[in-house]
Scaffold this active site. Structure first.
Site, short mmCIF file in Angstrom:
data_model
loop_
_atom_site.label_atom_id
_atom_site.label_comp_id
_atom_site.label_asym_id
_atom_site.label_seq_id
_atom_site.Cartn_x
_atom_site.Cartn_y
_atom_site.Cartn_z
CD GLU A 1 -14.81 6.91 -0.74
OE1 GLU A 1 -15.07 6.80 -1.96
OE2 GLU A 1 -14.47 5.93 -0.03
CG HIS B 1 -9.81 4.25 -1.13
ND1 HIS B 1 -8.82 3.31 -1.21
CD2 HIS B 1 -10.84 3.76 -1.87
CE1 HIS B 1 -9.22 2.28 -1.93
NE2 HIS B 1 -10.44 2.54 -2.37
CG HIS C 1 -8.51 -11.69 7.43
ND1 HIS C 1 -7.78 -12.84 7.59
CD2 HIS C 1 -9.71 -12.09 6.91
CE1 HIS C 1 -8.49 -13.89 7.19
NE2 HIS C 1 -9.65 -13.45 6.76
#
Length: 382
Positions: free
Chosen positions: A103, A106, A339
């Site tokens: 986290e 990021h 994806h």
């Protein structure tokens, strides 16, 4: 740690990330450093989108349950006592050492994007003024919009944490990331030297815009699938639970303002609602493939757009394969992240198709690469 010290330490980390990528720009052989800076920022934004998907798919969004720091500290090392206590209380819970690091990394990378966008704004304004406001590629208004947009994205990043992964907030956060990538790609396209596009490319403006529109809607639906953990709601292909139209609960599935896993009334979200979410994303994909495939095929038939058309067709085919594989292989992490990454690639390529359709038929314009060393700008830099 008091707030001023926390903000200073976090800003220092964001500045470090920005400077690290700035060194890449400065040391490159590209004469047009501004163009290089823009495309390096595009690259970092693409990476952060993928890392954000990794953060979400590993349930690390609450790895540090406060914002902007981690238990009031700028890194998990300083917050280790709190993290260990939370992990001991709930070993399979949202807070672990690994999830905290995911986290915070990021967040550091996202702050680095902010630093690079500020650099783009400052440099564009400087060139714009020194060129006598004569080079449209250096107009600072689009970079200024980028700056306000990245601030908005940061606000939704904060609300993602403080509102405990509320699906609509997380989905908007994902969408804003994709829009930021699209905006940066458009700025980058303005800096590039383009092969002249045949006048027929103008006919592709509407299809290209429609492709970007349906792609945005599909990404929103995909985000809604992910944030509601509905990826495995339909485990079979091509049917869903053996039916073309399985039993579904659209009312609860598409109630936007509600807590994660709950209905608006506070009850647990029924499984039929998850089926409705997944099925809608799957069915809308058919329209996306049709519209984008048709647009990409037409682009391959137009002089000056052949390469981007083929690239878009290839990325679309790859996304289809990844999407089918994620379901048939029960959503492995690597494919799920891929994806999301391929969706970002489709955004980038679709924006490029839109830009080339916009400049179709234009001739005789100097590129920024030519103009950056023009006598006017060179004299103003002395």
């Amino acid at each position: 740690m008091d707030n001023s010290a926390l903000l200073f330490q976090l800003a220092s980390k964001g500045l470090f990330v920005g400077l690290l990528f700035g060194v890449i720009v400065w040391s490159s052989r590209d004469r047009n450093k501004y163009r290089k800076l823009v495309w390096v920022t595009v690259f970092l934004t693409f990476d952060v989108i993928m890392f954000g998907a990794f953060t979400r798919l590993t349930d690390s969004g609450l790895g540090c349950p406060d914002w902007p720091g981690c238990y009031g500290h700028s890194n998990p090392i300083q917050a280790m006592e709190h993290i260990r206590a939370a992990e001991a209380l709930m070993p399979d819970g949202p807070v672990t050492v690994m999830k905290a690091w995911i986290e915070m990394i990021h967040r550091y990378l996202a702050m680095g994007i902010g630093v690079l966008i500020i650099a783009i704004l400052v440099i564009s304004w400087r060139f714009w003024m020194r060129s006598g406001k004569t080079i449209p590629q250096f107009s600072p208004w689009f970079p200024l919009a980028l700056f306000f947009f990245v601030c908005l994205q940061g606000a939704f990043g904060a609300w993602t944490v403080t509102m405990k992964l509320q699906p609509i907030i997380v989905t908007i956060h994902l969408l804003l990331g994709m829009v930021l990538l699209a905006m940066l790609t458009w700025v980058g396209a303005r800096q590039n030297t383009h092969v002249p596009v045949a006048i027929e490319g103008k006919k592709l403006r509407l299809p290209a815009f429609l492709s970007l529109l349906v792609l945005t809607m599909q990404i929103a639906l995909g985000g809604w699938v992910s944030t509601n953990y509905a990826a495995l709601a339909c485990p079979d292909l091509p049917l869903c639970h053996g039916a073309v139209m399985p039993q579904m609960d659209f009312e609860h599935g598409f109630t936007l303002w509600r807590s994660l896993g709950m209905t608006a009334a506070g009850d647990y979200l029924p499984f039929d609602a998850l089926i409705a979410i997944h099925w809608t994303h799957r069915m809308f994909a058919l329209l996306v493939v049709a519209v984008m495939g048709w647009t990409a095929w037409r682009a391959t038939r137009i002089a000056g757009m052949e390469k981007v058309g083929r690239a878009l067709l290839g990325a679309l085919a790859l996304q289809i394969v990844i999407g089918l594989s994620t379901v048939s292989l029960e959503w492995p992490l690597a494919l799920a992240v891929a994806h999301n990454g391929c969706a970002a690639l489709l955004v980038l390529l679709t924006v490029m198709v839109n830009y080339k359709a916009k400049i179709a038929g234009q001739t005789g314009d100097l590129s920024t690469a030519d103009r950056i060393d023009s006598p006017t700008l060179a004299a103003s830099n002395d």
